[in-house]
Design an enzyme around this catalytic site. Structure first.
Site, PDB file in Angstrom:
ATOM      1  N   ASP A   1      70.356  19.882  72.145  1.00 11.33           N
ATOM      2  CA  ASP A   1      71.410  19.512  71.063  1.00 11.33           C
ATOM      3  C   ASP A   1      71.356  20.859  70.104  1.00 11.33           C
ATOM      4  O   ASP A   1      70.674  21.807  70.119  1.00 11.33           O
ATOM      5  CB  ASP A   1      71.155  18.476  70.407  1.00 11.33           C
ATOM      6  CG  ASP A   1      69.960  18.375  69.306  1.00 11.33           C
ATOM      7  OD1 ASP A   1      68.914  18.685  69.867  1.00 11.33           O
ATOM      8  OD2 ASP A   1      69.896  18.149  68.237  1.00 11.33           O
TER       9      ASP A   1
ATOM     10  N   GLU B   1      67.376  16.869  68.276  1.00 11.91           N
ATOM     11  CA  GLU B   1      66.204  17.404  67.440  1.00 11.91           C
ATOM     12  C   GLU B   1      66.618  17.732  66.138  1.00 11.91           C
ATOM     13  O   GLU B   1      66.072  17.559  65.005  1.00 11.91           O
ATOM     14  CB  GLU B   1      65.713  18.718  68.090  1.00 11.91           C
ATOM     15  CG  GLU B   1      64.422  19.416  67.178  1.00 11.91           C
ATOM     16  CD  GLU B   1      64.924  20.556  66.576  1.00 11.91           C
ATOM     17  OE1 GLU B   1      64.079  20.798  65.489  1.00 11.91           O
ATOM     18  OE2 GLU B   1      66.117  20.983  66.101  1.00 11.91           O
TER      19      GLU B   1
HETATM   20 ZN   LIG Z   1      66.238  24.361  67.079  1.00 14.96          ZN
END
Ligand SMILES: [Zn+2]
Length: 387
Positions: free
Chosen positions: A82, A144
């Site tokens: 992401d 994340e």
């Molecule tokens: Zn990162």
């Protein structure tokens, strides 16, 4: 579906062109599955056995575990798929189109951290599984930048992934084995409004928060005394009183007040234990006042990372990069991988200064050195004839 892994710049262009922003704002949150599918297709084409793990309750979000070779003790090359949202209008270059200019590759996620995956693909291209004494495993995660739900799912599943892990977050090619833990908590006090002329008519949440703040500042000093660690630039835990809101009128007793704080924990300090201590301290500060206390985390918190400075991987990467391992100021998925028994080092080609910024880029002169480090690391740790 298996696909030919394209050359590095083409692979990075395809990764950048596949949007995968994660955001706590539902309107900006995007699936990462298309990036996972791209990586899985290419890695399958390179002989890896690919397992896509959908995240429960999160449609369109998935992790990938891709393995070349067999047996325990492998080398994991890990990262998140992401990005943060591009942010509107401040880019000179199209964030979703890889643009080469000024010796740089511009695009959203080039530094943080799709660029790492493009380099990994290049480093594992042509690896013969018959020559491996330990597997090479590529792990790609979801979310994340928001909840770390991808890494948490891997930790919760508990399946060993290998012995060593390199996470390619932007560290400017310097190995990192330490970071602090991060917590952000909201403290809410509810009192009772009343006319300012008579304190007995109400319960002041602002007065209560003043006592809470004094307690937090005292706690901060205690923590700084108890948890010194000279390996960090700021060698003690921090507690920042970041945002306060309360009351509405000078002549009304304040009925509601809330304070947001940020805590940075040293290795060895536990997120849950710190939260319990916070609750106890806030409760004690306003005991007997009649105020109602509510605490809630603004996010789950990231544990601190500490991989032993003498671990094999730290030593190898210090030699290969020529830099001693150090610390960073951001949180990573490393603590979750360490829970699976991995020795994790953070090492990537991008710079933190370009992450989460308009015109994010990866300097082209980082690409070759990063690939060489990975190639040599694979040689030393995984190839039969590598040493
Ligand atoms: Zn990162």
């Amino acid at each position: 579906m298996s696909a030919q892994a394209p050359p590095l710049k083409e692979a990075l262009a395809a990764l950048v062109a596949t949007p995968s922003a994660s955001s706590p704002q539902a309107g900006l949150d995007q699936p990462n599955r298309p990036v996972i599918d791209l990586l899985a297709g290419w890695l399958e084409g390179l002989g890896f056995a690919c397992e896509v793990q959908d995240l429960a309750g999160q449609p369109g979000k998935a992790n990938l575990v891709a393995t070349l070779g067999e047996g325990p003790g492998g080398l994991v090359l890990a990262g998140h798929t992401d990005t943060v949202p591009a942010g509107a209008g401040r880019w000179r270059h199209d964030p979703l189109k890889l643009t080469e200019a000024e010796g740089r590759l511009y695009g959203l996620g080039t530094a943080d951290m799709k660029g790492f995956f493009a380099v990994v693909l290049d480093a594992v291209r042509g690896l013969d599984p018959k020559r491996l004494r330990r597997p090479v495993v590529v792990v790609a995660t979801a979310d994340e930048e928001t909840t770390m739900s991808g890494a948490k799912a891997l930790a919760a599943a508990g399946r060993p992934l290998g012995r060593f892990a390199v996470i390619g977050e932007p560290t400017s090619l310097v190995p990192v084995h330490l970071h602090k833990g991060i917590m952000m908590e909201l403290i809410h006090l509810t009192g009772r409004p009343g006319h300012s002329s008579d304190p007995s008519l109400g319960v002041s949440a602002l007065d209560g928060m003043y006592r809470v703040m004094a307690e937090l500042i005292a706690w901060r000093e205690e923590m700084a005394g108890h948890h010194r660690d000279p390996r960090f630039k700021v060698p003690f835990p921090t507690l920042n009183l970041g945002h306060i809101r309360g009351g509405d009128n000078a002549n009304r007793i304040c009925a509601e007040c809330e304070l947001s704080i940020d805590l940075r924990l040293m290795p060895g300090m536990d997120v849950n234990a710190t939260r319990t201590e916070l609750e106890a301290r806030v409760g004690r500060a306003v005991a007997g006042s009649g105020l109602i206390v509510r605490l809630h985390p603004l996010f789950d918190g990231v544990p601190a990372l500490e991989t032993d400075a003498d671990s094999v991987l730290v030593k190898e990467l210090e030699t290969l990069t020529g830099h001693p391992a150090g610390s960073v100021t951001f949180g990573t998925e490393g603590p979750y991988l360490n829970r699976l028994g991995l020795e994790t080092v953070i090492l990537g080609p991008g710079d933190l200064a370009q992450a989460h910024q308009p015109d994010e880029y990866l300097a082209l002169d980082r690409v070759g050195p990063m690939r060489d480090v990975l190639t040599r690391l694979i040689g030393r740790l995984c190839l039969k004839d590598g040493r």
